[in-house]
Design a protein around this motif. Structure first.
Motif, PDB file in Angstrom:
ATOM      1  N   ARG A   1       6.539 -20.394  -1.021  1.00 19.34           N
ATOM      2  CA  ARG A   1       6.926 -19.027  -0.681  1.00 19.34           C
ATOM      3  C   ARG A   1       5.734 -18.244  -0.172  1.00 19.34           C
ATOM      4  NH1 ARG A   1       8.493 -15.458  -4.738  1.00 19.34           N
ATOM      5  NH2 ARG A   1       8.748 -13.977  -3.084  1.00 19.34           N
TER       6      ARG A   1
ATOM      7  N   GLN B   1      13.366 -27.309  -0.473  1.00 22.18           N
ATOM      8  CA  GLN B   1      12.897 -26.822  -1.771  1.00 22.18           C
ATOM      9  C   GLN B   1      13.108 -27.900  -2.828  1.00 22.18           C
ATOM     10  OE1 GLN B   1      15.114 -22.940  -1.862  1.00 22.18           O
ATOM     11  NE2 GLN B   1      13.134 -22.228  -2.564  1.00 22.18           N
TER      12      GLN B   1
ATOM     13  N   VAL C   1      10.164 -10.430 -20.679  1.00 26.81           N
ATOM     14  CA  VAL C   1       9.765  -9.032 -20.496  1.00 26.81           C
ATOM     15  C   VAL C   1      10.292  -8.197 -21.653  1.00 26.81           C
ATOM     16  CG1 VAL C   1      10.219  -6.976 -19.105  1.00 26.81           C
ATOM     17  CG2 VAL C   1       9.457  -9.072 -18.011  1.00 26.81           C
TER      18      VAL C   1
ATOM     19  N   MET D   1       3.310 -13.905 -13.960  1.00 17.35           N
ATOM     20  CA  MET D   1       4.459 -13.935 -14.881  1.00 17.35           C
ATOM     21  C   MET D   1       5.507 -14.933 -14.420  1.00 17.35           C
ATOM     22  SD  MET D   1       5.093 -10.129 -16.276  1.00 17.35           S
ATOM     23  CE  MET D   1       4.691  -9.174 -14.833  1.00 17.35           C
ATOM     24  N   VAL D   2       5.735 -14.989 -13.113  1.00 10.74           N
ATOM     25  CA  VAL D   2       6.764 -15.906 -12.635  1.00 10.74           C
ATOM     26  C   VAL D   2       6.360 -17.351 -12.930  1.00 10.74           C
ATOM     27  CG1 VAL D   2       7.945 -16.775 -10.586  1.00 10.74           C
ATOM     28  CG2 VAL D   2       7.612 -14.338 -10.884  1.00 10.74           C
TER      29      VAL D   2
ATOM     30  N   PHE E   1       6.708 -17.634 -16.996  1.00  6.67           N
ATOM     31  CA  PHE E   1       8.017 -17.542 -17.643  1.00  6.67           C
ATOM     32  C   PHE E   1       9.009 -18.578 -17.115  1.00  6.67           C
ATOM     33  CE2 PHE E   1       6.171 -14.233 -19.649  1.00  6.67           C
ATOM     34  CZ  PHE E   1       6.263 -12.954 -19.116  1.00  6.67           C
TER      35      PHE E   1
ATOM     36  N   LEU F   1      16.555 -14.876  -9.627  1.00  4.52           N
ATOM     37  CA  LEU F   1      16.286 -14.371  -8.286  1.00  4.52           C
ATOM     38  C   LEU F   1      15.652 -15.396  -7.352  1.00  4.52           C
ATOM     39  CD1 LEU F   1      15.092 -10.766  -9.115  1.00  4.52           C
ATOM     40  CD2 LEU F   1      17.262 -11.503  -8.186  1.00  4.52           C
ATOM     41  N   LEU F   2      15.160 -16.521  -7.896  1.00  3.20           N
ATOM     42  CA  LEU F   2      14.515 -17.501  -7.027  1.00  3.20           C
ATOM     43  C   LEU F   2      15.175 -18.864  -7.104  1.00  3.20           C
ATOM     44  CD1 LEU F   2      10.696 -16.776  -7.505  1.00  3.20           C
ATOM     45  CD2 LEU F   2      12.169 -16.100  -5.618  1.00  3.20           C
ATOM     46  N   ASN F   3      16.319 -18.941  -7.759  1.00  2.00           N
ATOM     47  CA  ASN F   3      16.907 -20.267  -7.922  1.00  2.00           C
ATOM     48  C   ASN F   3      17.622 -20.695  -6.657  1.00  2.00           C
ATOM     49  OD1 ASN F   3      19.296 -18.871  -7.850  1.00  2.00           O
ATOM     50  ND2 ASN F   3      19.852 -19.245  -9.970  1.00  2.00           N
TER      51      ASN F   3
ATOM     52  N   ARG G   1       6.498  -5.155 -12.622  1.00  2.00           N
ATOM     53  CA  ARG G   1       5.533  -6.154 -12.199  1.00  2.00           C
ATOM     54  C   ARG G   1       6.189  -7.519 -12.013  1.00  2.00           C
ATOM     55  NH1 ARG G   1       3.245  -2.058 -14.578  1.00  2.00           N
ATOM     56  NH2 ARG G   1       1.044  -1.520 -14.244  1.00  2.00           N
ATOM     57  N   LEU G   2       7.100  -7.847 -12.910  1.00  2.00           N
ATOM     58  CA  LEU G   2       7.804  -9.121 -12.750  1.00  2.00           C
ATOM     59  C   LEU G   2       8.647  -9.104 -11.475  1.00  2.00           C
ATOM     60  CD1 LEU G   2       8.660 -11.910 -13.891  1.00  2.00           C
ATOM     61  CD2 LEU G   2      10.596 -10.757 -14.961  1.00  2.00           C
TER      62      LEU G   2
ATOM     63  N   GLU H   1       6.621  -9.731  -8.427  1.00  2.00           N
ATOM     64  CA  GLU H   1       6.303 -11.154  -8.262  1.00  2.00           C
ATOM     65  C   GLU H   1       7.511 -11.933  -7.761  1.00  2.00           C
ATOM     66  OE1 GLU H   1       4.258 -13.417 -11.229  1.00  2.00           O
ATOM     67  OE2 GLU H   1       3.148 -11.693 -11.974  1.00  2.00           O
ATOM     68  N   LEU H   2       8.724 -11.449  -8.101  1.00  2.00           N
ATOM     69  CA  LEU H   2       9.933 -12.175  -7.703  1.00  2.00           C
ATOM     70  C   LEU H   2      10.417 -11.790  -6.310  1.00  2.00           C
ATOM     71  CD1 LEU H   2      11.873 -11.982 -11.078  1.00  2.00           C
ATOM     72  CD2 LEU H   2      11.145 -14.069  -9.935  1.00  2.00           C
ATOM     73  N   GLY H   3       9.671 -10.882  -5.677  1.00  2.00           N
ATOM     74  CA  GLY H   3      10.045 -10.526  -4.305  1.00  2.00           C
ATOM     75  C   GLY H   3      10.917  -9.294  -4.220  1.00  2.00           C
TER      76      GLY H   3
ATOM     77  N   PHE I   1      18.614  -5.866   0.029  1.00  2.00           N
ATOM     78  CA  PHE I   1      17.817  -6.797  -0.751  1.00  2.00           C
ATOM     79  C   PHE I   1      18.354  -8.192  -0.536  1.00  2.00           C
ATOM     80  CE2 PHE I   1      15.264  -8.705  -3.817  1.00  2.00           C
ATOM     81  CZ  PHE I   1      16.028  -9.470  -4.668  1.00  2.00           C
TER      82      PHE I   1
ATOM     83  N   LYS J   1      17.790 -12.196  -1.657  1.00  2.00           N
ATOM     84  CA  LYS J   1      17.092 -13.164  -2.496  1.00  2.00           C
ATOM     85  C   LYS J   1      16.283 -14.061  -1.578  1.00  2.00           C
ATOM     86  CE  LYS J   1      19.155 -15.648  -5.589  1.00  2.00           C
ATOM     87  NZ  LYS J   1      20.156 -16.393  -6.377  1.00  2.00           N
ATOM     88  N   PRO J   2      15.015 -14.249  -1.881  1.00  2.00           N
ATOM     89  CA  PRO J   2      14.203 -15.109  -1.015  1.00  2.00           C
ATOM     90  C   PRO J   2      14.718 -16.524  -1.053  1.00  2.00           C
ATOM     91  CG  PRO J   2      12.871 -14.010  -2.684  1.00  2.00           C
ATOM     92  CD  PRO J   2      14.283 -13.774  -3.047  1.00  2.00           C
ATOM     93  N   GLU J   3      15.493 -16.905  -0.038  1.00  2.00           N
ATOM     94  CA  GLU J   3      16.218 -18.175  -0.094  1.00  2.00           C
ATOM     95  C   GLU J   3      15.704 -19.087   0.992  1.00  2.00           C
ATOM     96  OE1 GLU J   3      20.099 -17.925  -1.578  1.00  2.00           O
ATOM     97  OE2 GLU J   3      19.236 -19.886  -2.098  1.00  2.00           O
TER      98      GLU J   3
END
Lengths: 328, 439, 147
Positions: free
Chosen positions: A106, A132, A281, A306-307, A310, A321-323, C90-91, C94-96, C132, C134-136
């Protein structure tokens, strides 16, 4: 009673989960009496090309994350031939450490060496990489998951017994029964297959099995594991360390925290958790000993990556959110 | 042109295959790693103290060298009991990994899931005593228990951290460790004698592998001496050329990696010589690591049983250096004997206790490096971190990369000998797998 | 104007911000219609998982609004919300999830104009940020053979 057929295959990971099957020591001979291992490339030299000719497989243990196109094809072929598909280990179950590669790509791929064209040699094409890294559960329908990096011996054996429907001795079952959900333990004791979708681990968080003393959850500043802390006795989260046990499924018996190392979640999220990062969190921020916004910010700023922490073993499957899209 | 594909190869840590093609009479073998590991991508961006756990995906020894690299990064020395605990774990890993390879070797003749009730009853003659695989399994399970006591877990250990280890052992661990070492020692001797007699001696099945030899320079670590207080890396060349030596800190500049389009695993080579390719007769710049590389240094061993076995090898096959597959298997046994003696010496309570097991770092450093001899050969880690301790650059030399060229050349040599001896496909496959196993 | 209509989920606490929102509606204060309200009994009961789930389910923005510090009906629930929000921001980064999509605000029961203003400002901000996503599949066709 005819013996059941078992297949064992590893995609991308390491060989530890496969060796965990072999390492059930004297049980290997007992296993032999109820099952035939008909396909195990790493140990028996079975060839990929043979798989197409195999008759039906009863249980397939698939370890490793799906990284290349041929690993995906193997997953689909094994799924088509197998009555039950078991994701063995965190890589197959959740994506595992290889899943972290999705984070790296990413933010920009690591410098790939440009391969020179070599026209004189016969073409020796390698399978292409998937865009991926995925867990097995995202490529085919999976019936059972044995989590862990690697899964503990007791749970490997309980999965074998559970899916083979061979009621084991009380001694074999007692440890597993004390950790597994009741309906699973009862099924195993009666020789009945546990419900599809069973994860061979507990339902609560690791805290339930962790031997450390939990008192008052309050800390002023974050500690990193290289800094001083009590390695035995007191709860690690209370001391200001990031310990993912509170969001992680139990079943390992608190292995890491028992030797003074914070949990990093290799058993995947606990049953009741929606997203491990969000849960962490919630857990961590409850323990800040700070009321004023500047103090809170100062504490919050100390959490790095954190990503990557965790979702250490679960990024492709359990990060909301990243799956990647699940299948089946 | 005929093409035969052995996919996958048994017993290889990285998923791999061999593609054999015969063009007229000269066969060509290509050893390919078919999936990437890419630990760099998993480690970049992580807090540096997480690396001992993340990098153990490569092998358990990487957990230990990662902790050593952290010691270097933070500028701390682990206290003696911690250093001993790490050392004891490493010696146990030597025993475990070498014995695992021997076990795999035996499965070429003994099906691991054979019904013991049937054993010996009209079964096809196996050169291996039928109780031997189980004896090895038993010794392995004991050693794994020892590794779990020391490291928290035997596969993917946990307890080596920056500055030391994470905890003292429990009281009941010490007598258990002593009992484990006491049982592993005679087991190692029995297994060695049985393998030597049934497989390695003249006329036995592995004797044919004395001809499968690829002479290459070899790389190993030399311990400190009177004249030199640090460990150094030494490359000993074949022939009369003098050895090349360099400090561990110089490894990143002395050893480079090369990528080929037909393998997902890169190849290590010596920077000074440039990448020589895999086709020349004496490829300068290639090297290998591992037990044979270590024994080729020619030093005598401190453990009597190991030294005795080393002398037996010399009597049977001539003086070192050796490069053959048969010698590589024998080297596993010799080192297992040495490792088990060290286990006996280190599994002592007095060595594993002390006022402290951890030196806590005072500040974050910028660069951490370490190397050690793992069971499969020399491994090296280098980390560069930012002021928060997040990994920005990472370099790992593992044995799959270091021995990639050797495996390609061994596969080629086996393919050529297979055609010479007119082996059929199944025999070629088994010979290929056995030939690649000990490295 | 590209016609993008943001979806914003607002978690409003029963005792303060929900009352303000209700009053703002009754008083016919002009608000953009892009907000879906979820009434909770305290901002402190908004688990970070709800926020993540909102984004994962298609929300473009999430607002958590509670009582001013010192006024919480449950004494310190809003302080808990504050601690969570700071770490959660902050999380999410990091998650975009870009800064500005998630907000924590203190809105008293009597501050209905402020409620309307917060809503309108947030809608404008989200319009500016865009939908928004999701970064896919953002990846690695570049990564053929990597070291």
């Amino acid at each position: 009673m005819p013996k059941k057929n078992i297949a064992v295959y590893t995609a991308t990971g390491c060989r530890t989960c496969e060796l965990a099957l072999l390492d059930i020591h004297y049980q290997v001979q007992r296993l032999h009496r109820v099952a035939d291992i008909v396909y195990w490339p790493y140990l028996l030299g079975s060839q990929h090309a043979e798989l197409a000719r195999l008759e039906a497989i009863d249980i397939c243990f698939y370890a490793g994350a799906v990284r290349t196109h041929s690993e995906r094809q193997m997953a689909e072929l094994l799924r088509a031939k197998s009555r039950f598909m078991v994701a063995l280990g965190s890589c197959a179950g959740f994506g595992g450490l290889p899943g972290l590669v999705n984070l790296a790509t990413r933010t920009g791929p690591p410098a790939a060496v440009e391969p020179p064209a070599d026209a004189s040699d016969p073409p020796l094409e390698l399978a292409a990489l998937e865009p991926q890294v995925a867990g097995l559960t995202q490529v085919v329908a999976v019936d059972y998951v044995v989590p862990g990096c690697p899964p503990t011996q007791n749970l490997v054996w309980s999965a074998l017994q559970g899916v083979l429907c061979e009621a084991g001795s009380q001694a074999h079952l007692s440890y597993a029964a004390s950790r597994l959900p009741q309906k699973v333990a009862q099924a195993m004791a009666s020789g009945v297959r546990p419900p599809l979708g069973t994860v061979f681990a507990g339902e609560k968080a690791v805290c339930a099995s962790c031997s450390r003393v939990k008192e008052q959850k309050r800390f002023e500043s974050v500690k990193r594991p290289y800094q001083a802390y009590e390695s035995t006795g007191r709860c690690l989260l209370e001391q200001g360390l990031v310990c993912s046990g509170i969001a992680t499924r139990e079943g390992c018996g608190g292995l890491c925290t028992g030797v003074g190392i914070p949990c990093r979640g290799c058993f995947g999220k606990a049953e009741a958790v929606y997203d491990p990062g969000a849960k962490m969190v919630a857990a961590i921020s409850s323990t800040f000993d700070a009321d004023k916004p500047q103090k809170i910010d100062a504490v919050a700023d100390q959490f790095l990556d954190m990503v990557g922490t965790f979702y250490r073993y679960t990024l492709p499957t359990q990060c909301a959110l990243l799956n990647i899209q699940e299948k089946g | 042109m005929q093409t035969v594909i052995i996919d996958p190869l048994r017993w290889q840590a990285a998923p791999s295959r061999v593609v054999l093609s015969t063009n007229g009479s000269k066969p060509q073998a290509r050893f390919q790693v078919t999936a990437p590991r890419n630990v760099e991508a998993m480690a970049l961006g992580r807090p540096v103290e997480e690396l001992p756990r993340i990098l153990s995906i490569l092998s358990p020894s990487h957990h230990i060298v990662a902790a050593q690299a952290l010691d270097h990064l933070f500028g701390v020395e682990p206290p003696p009991p911690a250093a001993t605990m790490r050392r004891a774990l490493l010696e146990t890993l030597f025993f475990i990994e070498h014995m695992q390879k021997i076990y795999f070797l035996l499965t070429a003749w003994e099906h691991p899931f054979r019904d013991l009730r049937q054993a010996g009853r009209g079964a096809a003659a196996s050169p291996v005593p039928s109780a031997l695989p189980d004896e090895i399994m038993h010794a392995l399970s004991l050693a794994q228990e020892g590794a779990a006591i020391l490291g928290g877990r035997s596969a993917h250990p946990l307890t080596a951290i920056a500055g030391g280890v994470s905890r003292y052992l429990k009281e009941d661990a010490y007598p258990r460790l002593a009992a484990i070492a006491d049982q592993c020692r005679p087991a190692a001797r029995r297994v060695t004698a049985a393998i030597r007699e049934s497989l390695l001696s003249a006329g036995r099945p592995l004797a044919a592998f004395r001809e499968i030899a690829v002479p290459l320079a070899h790389l190993s670590l030399a311990p400190p001496s009177e004249s030199r207080k640090d460990e150094i890396a030494i490359v000993r060349n074949t022939g009369d050329e003098p050895p090349v030596q360099f400090a561990i800190e110089e490894i990143p500049t002395k050893i480079s990696v090369h990528q080929e389009p037909w393998s997902y695993q890169p190849f290590a080579y010596l920077q000074a010589d440039g990448w020589p390719g895999l086709s020349s007769e004496r490829p300068k710049g290639l090297f290998f690591v591992g037990p044979l590389a270590r024994l080729n240094d020619g030093q005598s061993l401190s453990a009597a049983a190991a030294e005795e076995e080393r002398l037996r090898l010399i009597e049977e096959m001539g003086p070192f250096p050796h490069y053959s597959v048969a010698a590589a298997f024998w080297a596993l046994l010799i080192e297992a004997l040495e490792a088990v003696e060290r286990m006996v010496a280190l599994y002592q309570k007095e060595q594993l206790i002390g006022p402290s097991i951890r030196t806590v770092p005072a500040q974050m450093g910028a660069l951490g490096m370490a190397a050690l001899e793992s069971p499969a050969g020399l491994i090296f880690h280098e980390y560069r971190v930012n002021s928060h301790g997040i990994v920005e650059e990472l370099r790992v030399l593992d044995t799959t990369t270091a021995n990639n060229a050797l495996r390609c050349l061994v596969a080629q040599r086996i393919a050529e000998s297979g055609v010479e001896l007119r082996h059929n496909r199944q025999e070629t496959k088994t010979r290929m797998e056995i030939g690649l196993l000990p490295f | 104007m590209n016609g993008f209509q943001p979806k914003i989920i607002a978690f409003l606490c029963n005792w303060c911000s929900y009352v303000a929102a209700d009053a703002a509606g009754v008083s016919r204060m002009t608000q953009q219609p892009n907000v879906r309200v979820i009434r909770v009994f305290c901002s402190g009961m908004v688990d970070p998982g709800y926020v993540v789930k909102a984004f994962a389910s298609g929300a473009d923005g999430v607002l958590v609004a509670g009582c001013h510090p010192g006024d919480c009906h449950y004494i310190s629930g809003n302080i808990k919300a504050l601690r969570r929000a700071r770490l959660l921001e902050r999380l999410l980064l990091e998650l975009g999830v870009e800064k500005g999509r998630f907000r924590l605000e203190w809105i008293a029961a009597s501050e209905s104009p402020r409620y309307a203003q917060v809503i309108n400002t947030m809608c404008d901000e989200i319009r500016r940020l865009g939908p928004f996503a999701k970064p896919e599949g953002s990846v690695a066709s570049a990564m053929s053979v990597a070291t």
